[in-house]
Design a protein around this motif. Structure first.
Motif, PDB file in Angstrom:
ATOM      1  N   ILE A 255      -5.746   3.058 -16.842  1.00  0.00           N
ATOM      2  CA  ILE A 255      -5.253   4.121 -15.964  1.00  0.00           C
ATOM      3  C   ILE A 255      -4.119   3.606 -15.094  1.00  0.00           C
ATOM      4  N   VAL A 256      -3.006   4.319 -15.133  1.00  0.00           N
ATOM      5  CA  VAL A 256      -1.858   4.000 -14.291  1.00  0.00           C
ATOM      6  C   VAL A 256      -1.673   5.143 -13.299  1.00  0.00           C
ATOM      7  N   ALA A 257      -1.847   4.857 -12.020  1.00  0.00           N
ATOM      8  CA  ALA A 257      -1.649   5.871 -10.989  1.00  0.00           C
ATOM      9  C   ALA A 257      -0.163   5.981 -10.679  1.00  0.00           C
ATOM     10  N   LEU A 258       0.376   7.178 -10.836  1.00  0.00           N
ATOM     11  CA  LEU A 258       1.775   7.455 -10.522  1.00  0.00           C
ATOM     12  C   LEU A 258       1.811   8.261  -9.225  1.00  0.00           C
ATOM     13  N   ALA A 328      -7.770   2.844 -10.752  1.00  0.00           N
ATOM     14  CA  ALA A 328      -6.535   2.633 -11.513  1.00  0.00           C
ATOM     15  C   ALA A 328      -6.282   1.149 -11.732  1.00  0.00           C
ATOM     16  N   ASP A 329      -5.656   0.859 -12.855  1.00  0.00           N
ATOM     17  CA  ASP A 329      -5.269  -0.521 -13.162  1.00  0.00           C
ATOM     18  C   ASP A 329      -3.948  -0.883 -12.498  1.00  0.00           C
ATOM     19  N   LEU A 330      -3.084   0.112 -12.308  1.00  0.00           N
ATOM     20  CA  LEU A 330      -1.790  -0.097 -11.650  1.00  0.00           C
ATOM     21  C   LEU A 330      -1.485   1.106 -10.767  1.00  0.00           C
ATOM     22  N   PRO A 436      -6.420  -2.540  -1.882  1.00  0.00           N
ATOM     23  CA  PRO A 436      -6.690  -3.979  -1.926  1.00  0.00           C
ATOM     24  C   PRO A 436      -6.999  -4.525  -3.307  1.00  0.00           C
ATOM     25  N   ASP A 437      -7.277  -3.643  -4.268  1.00  0.00           N
ATOM     26  CA  ASP A 437      -7.738  -4.095  -5.573  1.00  0.00           C
ATOM     27  C   ASP A 437      -6.895  -3.567  -6.724  1.00  0.00           C
ATOM     28  N   ILE A 438      -5.692  -3.039  -6.437  1.00  0.00           N
ATOM     29  CA  ILE A 438      -4.828  -2.486  -7.483  1.00  0.00           C
ATOM     30  C   ILE A 438      -3.421  -3.052  -7.308  1.00  0.00           C
TER      31      ILE A 438
END
Length: 490
Positions: A255-258, A328-330, A436-438
């Motif tokens: 998952i990529v958060a845009l 999300a991963d990014l 903090p984690d992405i």
């Protein structure tokens, strides 16, 4: 308009208990106030109505639960053409507002009635003048059942997969069959299975922020749902590749958060030709979403999640919370820069800094972007400010290092076809990068204040080049930093 509030004593006492009086500017009473503009911003998460006036307004609100509607008495004004425009500004596809009625309830008092499509948790608050805006009276209408970003993402994936695809069939089959005793539960798969069952979809974990002055709780009786017809078990499908989602084994969705910057009341930077940052970056985000959704990384499907998918305001902290909710991963925030002179040009990429900005310009830009909540209209009474401040303290060195790697990959691809403002990833305290984690970066696609770059940002060709470059950069990052295997908690 007078029939909105029946005169019965029980109803009158109920409404009096739920009245919220907003008294702004004790030195000024809103006698003779002029309504300068009215705006309606629909969105699945909430719909907003804004009244902009030259002086502060005095307003009292009444929420009537059945049928659901919000009535607001605005004192010291007369019905004018600007207020009448509200009636026509409600869109048929607004998920929350059915209609708006306005009328002169009594001398110097205008009553505004917002008819709702579903039960809601309204927030009414005021905003002091900022940027180009005067005084604003704001009505935010959150659905009682809050939209859960993770549930929405899974729903979208199942919809796109279609009823006959392996993902949907496997989810339905696993939902009907009992889980093996030794199988480790996968909560994301459980959510997919529940969606396949229809009415028993998972309840959202999130909830709208609390109101400035909470309305008294109202208990509304609901009929029990009709019994579900017996379902014929679906035969188990043939073995499929590991990237198929079932109730017990979900595919490893990357998952990529845009994060398209600004939106709604906040237009972002505006170019000399009138181009609004919020429009350009949303278009680029949509193009990049299409590319991400059609891609895989080492056999694992990719999915884009947008922190906003329309023209509405999302607070900076909420953008971070949404990305964390979908795990999300990014996180890639998309913007278009602006400066006080039109000569500035070139694209930039930024990561978070724990020890101060890497340059004066980076610090200036971070301060400017962090003011988006003031312009967009943050209801400060509903935000847990202490929790928001803690996010920066939680940001780890590892997260920032990964963000710098991601930023370098994106910057290298953008530099292949466009001018760069700086040849390296810069760092500053951007509020929207504090997950903090992405691994999180902010991309300034160009200077919209530069006439030449504004023209590029408006062109479909340049927007597609940007989306292609960002997609290549994301792929390049994952090629060197493979996503970790994990099950997402729901």
């Amino acid at each position: 308009m007078n029939d909105v509030l029946p005169p019965s004593p029980s109803r009158r006492s109920l409404l009096q208990a739920g009245t919220l009086a907003l008294l702004l500017g004790t030195q000024q009473i809103a006698r003779g106030a002029s309504i300068m503009a009215v705006r309606v911003w629909p969105a699945p998460e909430y719909s907003r109505v804004t009244l902009e006036s030259d002086t502060p307004l005095v307003a009292k609100q009444f929420f009537i639960p059945s049928p659901p509607r919000l009535a607001v008495d605005i004192e010291g004004i007369d019905l004018n053409p600007a207020l009448r425009e509200l009636v026509a500004k409600v869109r048929p596809d607004d998920p929350n507002i059915a209609s708006i009625r306005v009328g002169q309830n009594s001398p110097n008092v205008v009553r505004l009635v917002i008819d709702l499509k579903q039960k809601a948790v309204p927030q009414v608050f005021t905003l002091a003048p900022v940027a180009a805006y005067k005084h604003r009276l704001v009505f935010d209408l959150y659905p009682e059942k809050a939209v859960d970003p993770l549930e929405a993402l899974i729903t979208e994936r199942l919809r796109d997969a279609g009823p006959g695809t392996p993902t949907a069939v496997a989810a339905a089959a696993a939902a009907a069959a009992p889980a093996p005793a030794a199988a480790a539960p996968d909560l994301l798969g459980d959510l997919i299975a529940k969606h396949s069952q229809g009415p028993e979809s998972a309840a959202p974990a999130g909830a709208p922020p609390a109101a400035v002055a909470p309305l008294p709780p109202t208990v509304i009786a609901q009929a029990p749902p009709p019994p579900r017809p017996a379902r014929t078990p679906v035969p188990a499908p043939a073995p499929a590749r590991p990237s198929v989602a079932t109730a017990r084994q979900t595919d490893r969705i990357i998952i990529v958060a845009l994060d398209p910057g600004h939106g709604g009341e906040d237009p972002g930077a505006i170019g000399p030709g009138g181009t609004r940052e919020k429009d350009v970056v949303l278009k680029v985000a949509h193009l990049l979403r299409d590319r991400i959704n059609g891609s895989e990384i080492n056999g694992s499907p990719m999915r884009a999640f947008l922190t906003r998918d329309g023209d509405y305001f999302v607070p900076l902290g909420t953008r971070v919370e949404k990305a964390r909710r979908v795990q999300a991963d990014l996180f890639v925030s998309i913007h278009a820069d602006a400066f006080t002179t039109p000569a500035a040009s070139g694209a930039s990429v930024f990561a978070l800094s724990q020890s101060g900005a890497s340059s004066t310009a980076a610090r200036w830009l971070a301060n400017k972007e962090n003011q988006a909540d003031l312009v967009g209209g943050l209801n400060v009474g509903s935000q847990d400010r202490q929790v928001q401040r803690m996010l920066l303290d939680m940001s780890t060195t590892a997260q920032i290092n990964d963000s710098l790697k991601l930023g370098s990959a994106l910057l290298g691809e953008i530099g292949g076809f466009a001018k760069l403002h700086k040849p390296r990833v810069e760092q500053a305290g951007f509020a929207v990068l504090k997950a903090p984690d992405i691994p999180s970066v902010l991309v300034e696609t160009a200077f919209i204040s530069n006439p030449g770059e504004e023209a590029k940002l408006r062109s479909a060709a340049y927007q597609n080049q940007l989306a292609d470059a960002l997609m290549r950069g994301i792929r390049g990052y994952f090629a060197k930093n493979p996503p970790l295997a994990r099950s997402r908690a729901v």
